[in-house]
Design a protein around this motif. Sequence first.
Motif, short mmCIF file in Angstrom:
data_model
loop_
_atom_site.label_atom_id
_atom_site.label_comp_id
_atom_site.label_asym_id
_atom_site.label_seq_id
_atom_site.Cartn_x
_atom_site.Cartn_y
_atom_site.Cartn_z
N GLU A 87 0.85 -1.18 0.00
CA GLU A 87 0.00 0.00 0.00
C GLU A 87 0.88 1.23 0.00
OE1 GLU A 87 -3.47 0.03 2.74
OE2 GLU A 87 -2.35 -1.65 3.53
N ASP A 92 -3.05 5.69 -3.12
CA ASP A 92 -4.23 6.33 -2.56
C ASP A 92 -4.62 7.57 -3.37
OD1 ASP A 92 -6.18 6.36 -0.42
OD2 ASP A 92 -5.21 8.20 0.25
N THR B 33 5.07 7.16 2.04
CA THR B 33 3.90 6.64 2.75
C THR B 33 4.04 6.91 4.24
OG1 THR B 33 3.55 4.97 1.05
CG2 THR B 33 2.57 4.53 3.20
N PRO B 44 -3.51 4.96 7.22
CA PRO B 44 -2.99 3.65 6.84
C PRO B 44 -4.03 2.55 7.04
CG PRO B 44 -2.20 4.23 9.00
CD PRO B 44 -2.97 5.42 8.51
N SER B 45 -3.83 1.45 6.35
CA SER B 45 -4.71 0.29 6.54
C SER B 45 -4.39 -0.33 7.90
CB SER B 45 -4.46 -0.73 5.44
OG SER B 45 -3.16 -1.28 5.61
N THR B 46 -5.28 -1.21 8.33
CA THR B 46 -5.05 -1.91 9.60
C THR B 46 -3.75 -2.70 9.54
OG1 THR B 46 -7.45 -2.19 9.64
CG2 THR B 46 -6.20 -3.42 11.27
N ILE B 47 -3.47 -3.26 8.37
CA ILE B 47 -2.24 -4.07 8.23
C ILE B 47 -1.00 -3.22 8.45
CG2 ILE B 47 -0.84 -5.39 6.58
CD1 ILE B 47 -3.46 -6.44 5.38
N ILE B 48 -0.96 -2.04 7.82
CA ILE B 48 0.21 -1.17 8.00
C ILE B 48 0.31 -0.70 9.46
CG2 ILE B 48 1.23 1.07 7.40
CD1 ILE B 48 0.37 0.71 4.59
#
Lengths: 162, 75
Positions: A87, A92, B33, B44-48
């Motif tokens: 990600e 994004d 990021t 951020p995503s939960t994973i990050i």
Amino acid sequence: MSTDKQPLSRAEIMDKMMLATAILIAILAVLYAVSAIEYLVGETLAAYLGMLETGLAVLVLVIALFTVPLLVKKLSLNRQHPSGQPESFFNDIARQSFATSWAVTFLAMVVMDSVTEDFIAGMPVMFTLDLIRAILLGTFGISFFVLNQADSAGAAEQGVCE
Amino acid sequence: MNARLENRIRVFRAEHRLSQADLASSIGVSRKTISTIEVGRFVPSTIIALKIARHFGVPVEEIFSLKESQTEPHG
């Protein structure tokens, strides 16, 4: 802070690929806009615009043929995180920019249909296609770089926190 | 009532004497990021979030928290 030049991580390569793609899209938008403008101007100016168009097309090819395969090669050699795409902020803002460009293009087509219907009807089909492509890609490019710039103003720190 | 995600990544980085690039490399994201998460531009995503917490060896709540901001009172 180490001064050693470390190899790019997979995530950094993906970011560079996204940036290269956004640059390509922005140049393509200018190319299509120039192509559309050619229908509106006289022959002399259209000839100059034709040359500009050729130059932009060469630029797109150079970036696409040299930069992207290089990054793809680096990516294939880098096995740091082989499963899935990491990600990133660039992903994004690319998603946001695609949504914005879709909405703006749709609105532009509605406006073209209702307000400038007579004008558009009198123009070649290729003019309309070039115009729509320029709006679609141009809005993406503008949105992407504006969102990226908005961040750059607030987050430039790279070193170790003290 | 609006909620905003706040984080203490910068504080933890300072404690561990890590650069944004070091942290980014450790958890498999780009420096950009990390920098945008730090300033609250990128959620951020939960994973990050979990990867960052795991990297510093603390629960995720110690790094990320929700700050509630009240809307203006009526009358």
